[in-house]
Design a protein around this motif. Structure first.
Motif, PDB file in Angstrom:
ATOM      1  N   ALA A   1       0.821  -1.209   0.000  1.00 30.38           N
ATOM      2  CA  ALA A   1       0.000   0.000   0.000  1.00 30.38           C
ATOM      3  C   ALA A   1       0.860   1.265   0.000  1.00 30.38           C
ATOM      4  O   ALA A   1       0.612   2.201  -0.767  1.00 30.38           O
ATOM      5  CB  ALA A   1      -0.941  -0.001   1.204  1.00 30.38           C
ATOM      6  N   GLN A   2       1.878   1.288   0.833  1.00 33.10           N
ATOM      7  CA  GLN A   2       2.741   2.472   0.880  1.00 33.10           C
ATOM      8  C   GLN A   2       3.529   2.629  -0.412  1.00 33.10           C
ATOM      9  O   GLN A   2       3.755   3.754  -0.888  1.00 33.10           O
ATOM     10  CB  GLN A   2       3.702   2.396   2.065  1.00 33.10           C
ATOM     11  CG  GLN A   2       4.488   3.688   2.308  1.00 33.10           C
ATOM     12  CD  GLN A   2       3.580   4.884   2.585  1.00 33.10           C
ATOM     13  OE1 GLN A   2       2.684   4.805   3.439  1.00 33.10           O
ATOM     14  NE2 GLN A   2       3.786   5.976   1.868  1.00 33.10           N
TER      15      GLN A   2
ATOM     16  N   LYS B   1       1.249   4.289  -2.855  1.00 30.57           N
ATOM     17  CA  LYS B   1       1.129   5.720  -2.530  1.00 30.57           C
ATOM     18  C   LYS B   1       2.344   6.494  -3.015  1.00 30.57           C
ATOM     19  O   LYS B   1       2.220   7.582  -3.609  1.00 30.57           O
ATOM     20  CB  LYS B   1       0.977   5.903  -1.013  1.00 30.57           C
ATOM     21  CG  LYS B   1      -0.381   5.531  -0.459  1.00 30.57           C
ATOM     22  CD  LYS B   1      -0.430   5.747   1.047  1.00 30.57           C
ATOM     23  CE  LYS B   1      -1.753   5.273   1.626  1.00 30.57           C
ATOM     24  NZ  LYS B   1      -1.800   5.382   3.100  1.00 30.57           N
TER      25      LYS B   1
ATOM     26  N   GLU C   1     -11.094  -5.734   2.504  1.00 34.47           N
ATOM     27  CA  GLU C   1     -10.149  -4.888   3.249  1.00 34.47           C
ATOM     28  C   GLU C   1      -8.978  -4.477   2.364  1.00 34.47           C
ATOM     29  O   GLU C   1      -8.529  -3.313   2.405  1.00 34.47           O
ATOM     30  CB  GLU C   1      -9.622  -5.638   4.482  1.00 34.47           C
ATOM     31  CG  GLU C   1     -10.648  -5.889   5.574  1.00 34.47           C
ATOM     32  CD  GLU C   1     -11.568  -7.068   5.303  1.00 34.47           C
ATOM     33  OE1 GLU C   1     -12.585  -7.186   6.032  1.00 34.47           O
ATOM     34  OE2 GLU C   1     -11.296  -7.850   4.369  1.00 34.47           O
ATOM     35  N   THR C   2      -8.500  -5.405   1.553  1.00 32.12           N
ATOM     36  CA  THR C   2      -7.391  -5.081   0.655  1.00 32.12           C
ATOM     37  C   THR C   2      -7.855  -4.147  -0.455  1.00 32.12           C
ATOM     38  O   THR C   2      -7.096  -3.279  -0.904  1.00 32.12           O
ATOM     39  CB  THR C   2      -6.773  -6.358   0.080  1.00 32.12           C
ATOM     40  OG1 THR C   2      -6.517  -7.278   1.138  1.00 32.12           O
ATOM     41  CG2 THR C   2      -5.456  -6.063  -0.616  1.00 32.12           C
TER      42      THR C   2
ATOM     43  N   ASP D   1     -10.053  -1.809  -0.085  1.00 28.98           N
ATOM     44  CA  ASP D   1     -10.043  -0.481   0.545  1.00 28.98           C
ATOM     45  C   ASP D   1      -8.626   0.085   0.627  1.00 28.98           C
ATOM     46  O   ASP D   1      -8.393   1.261   0.323  1.00 28.98           O
ATOM     47  CB  ASP D   1     -10.636  -0.561   1.958  1.00 28.98           C
ATOM     48  CG  ASP D   1     -12.149  -0.745   1.958  1.00 28.98           C
ATOM     49  OD1 ASP D   1     -12.792  -0.383   0.945  1.00 28.98           O
ATOM     50  OD2 ASP D   1     -12.681  -1.247   2.962  1.00 28.98           O
ATOM     51  N   ALA D   2      -7.686  -0.759   1.032  1.00 28.12           N
ATOM     52  CA  ALA D   2      -6.297  -0.298   1.156  1.00 28.12           C
ATOM     53  C   ALA D   2      -5.748   0.125  -0.199  1.00 28.12           C
ATOM     54  O   ALA D   2      -5.025   1.135  -0.308  1.00 28.12           O
ATOM     55  CB  ALA D   2      -5.430  -1.399   1.760  1.00 28.12           C
TER      56      ALA D   2
ATOM     57  N   ASP E   1      -7.433   3.446  -1.278  1.00 26.40           N
ATOM     58  CA  ASP E   1      -6.879   4.543  -0.480  1.00 26.40           C
ATOM     59  C   ASP E   1      -5.471   4.917  -0.935  1.00 26.40           C
ATOM     60  O   ASP E   1      -5.057   6.073  -0.849  1.00 26.40           O
ATOM     61  CB  ASP E   1      -6.850   4.166   1.010  1.00 26.40           C
ATOM     62  CG  ASP E   1      -8.236   4.072   1.628  1.00 26.40           C
ATOM     63  OD1 ASP E   1      -9.204   4.555   0.984  1.00 26.40           O
ATOM     64  OD2 ASP E   1      -8.371   3.505   2.727  1.00 26.40           O
ATOM     65  N   ALA E   2      -4.734   3.915  -1.424  1.00 30.74           N
ATOM     66  CA  ALA E   2      -3.363   4.166  -1.878  1.00 30.74           C
ATOM     67  C   ALA E   2      -3.324   4.847  -3.237  1.00 30.74           C
ATOM     68  O   ALA E   2      -2.306   5.428  -3.605  1.00 30.74           O
ATOM     69  CB  ALA E   2      -2.587   2.854  -1.925  1.00 30.74           C
TER      70      ALA E   2
END
Length: 208
Positions: free
Chosen positions: A50-51, A54, A74-75, A77-78, A81-82
């Motif tokens: 995820a990072q 980003k 959940e993944t 969403d991650a 968001d990234a």
């Protein structure tokens, strides 16, 4: 703005990357962009995924970035968001597909047989990942599937310089996923020049 499929078809090959250190993401994306492959599928097989996405998105806003090995909501969403452009999963999980559709995020789920293709089509999907491509019958199997079903395909798994053009020459194939130009050991050791050379070779070899 180009559709996802248009961008995939233009790129032809999507590097599939398992990155262990998110701090390497910007340097890696620089190598990809500058050597003709401005795209990446960052797999959620490492905690850095995820990072890393980003960091890539901030450094190269126009890169096409997908999240791979997405197994649950959940993944999803991650990944969203990234800042990803699309989701890829190794198999066909209706719950994950539905969740991506609810969130307006394109998903390319994995299939390797007629029943899974039909289930995906039933949910309104027309771009699918053929995975694992080579162990599932390779080019011959994919030709058989695409002769029957009106879908576009992204083969991944065992795609290499030796067979990539065999896959790309199938009309239904939009792009191939591959790891050969981004070996994990070269990423881990920050061998950016060597990765750059592999990326240039991969681009040059496409339908040459």
């Amino acid at each position: 703005m180009s559709t996802l499929n248009e961008r995939l078809k233009q790129l032809q090959v999507i590097p599939v990357i398992a990155i262990k250190n998110a701090d390497d993401a910007v340097a890696l994306s620089k190598v990809l962009v500058e050597n003709g492959m401005p795209c990446a599928e960052i797999t959620f097989r490492t905690p850095a995924a995820a990072q890393a996405i980003k960091n890539m998105r901030e450094a190269y806003p126009d890169m096409l970035i997908g999240a791979g090995t997405v197994l649950n909501s959940e993944t999803v969403d991650a990944a969203i968001d990234a800042g990803v452009d699309f989701i890829v999963s190794p198999g066909f999980n209706p719950n994950t597909v539905k969740y991506c559709q609810q969130r307006g995020m394109p998903i390319i789920p994995g299939v390797n047989n007629p029943s899974l293709v039909e289930q995906a089509m039933e949910m309104g999907l027309d771009t699918l990942k053929f995975f694992p491509a080579e162990p599932s019958g390779g080019v011959a199997m994919l030709k058989a599937l695409t002769a029957v079903y009106p879908v576009t395909i992204m083969p991944t798994g065992g795609v290499s310089p030796k067979n990539v053009n065999d896959y790309l020459n199938i009309d239904a194939v939009v792009a191939c996923g591959g790891t050969w130009m981004v070996p994990a050991n070269l990423i881990d050791n920050q061998k950016w020049d060597e990765i750059g050379a592999l990326v240039r070779e991969a681009v040059a070899a496409l339908n040459s």
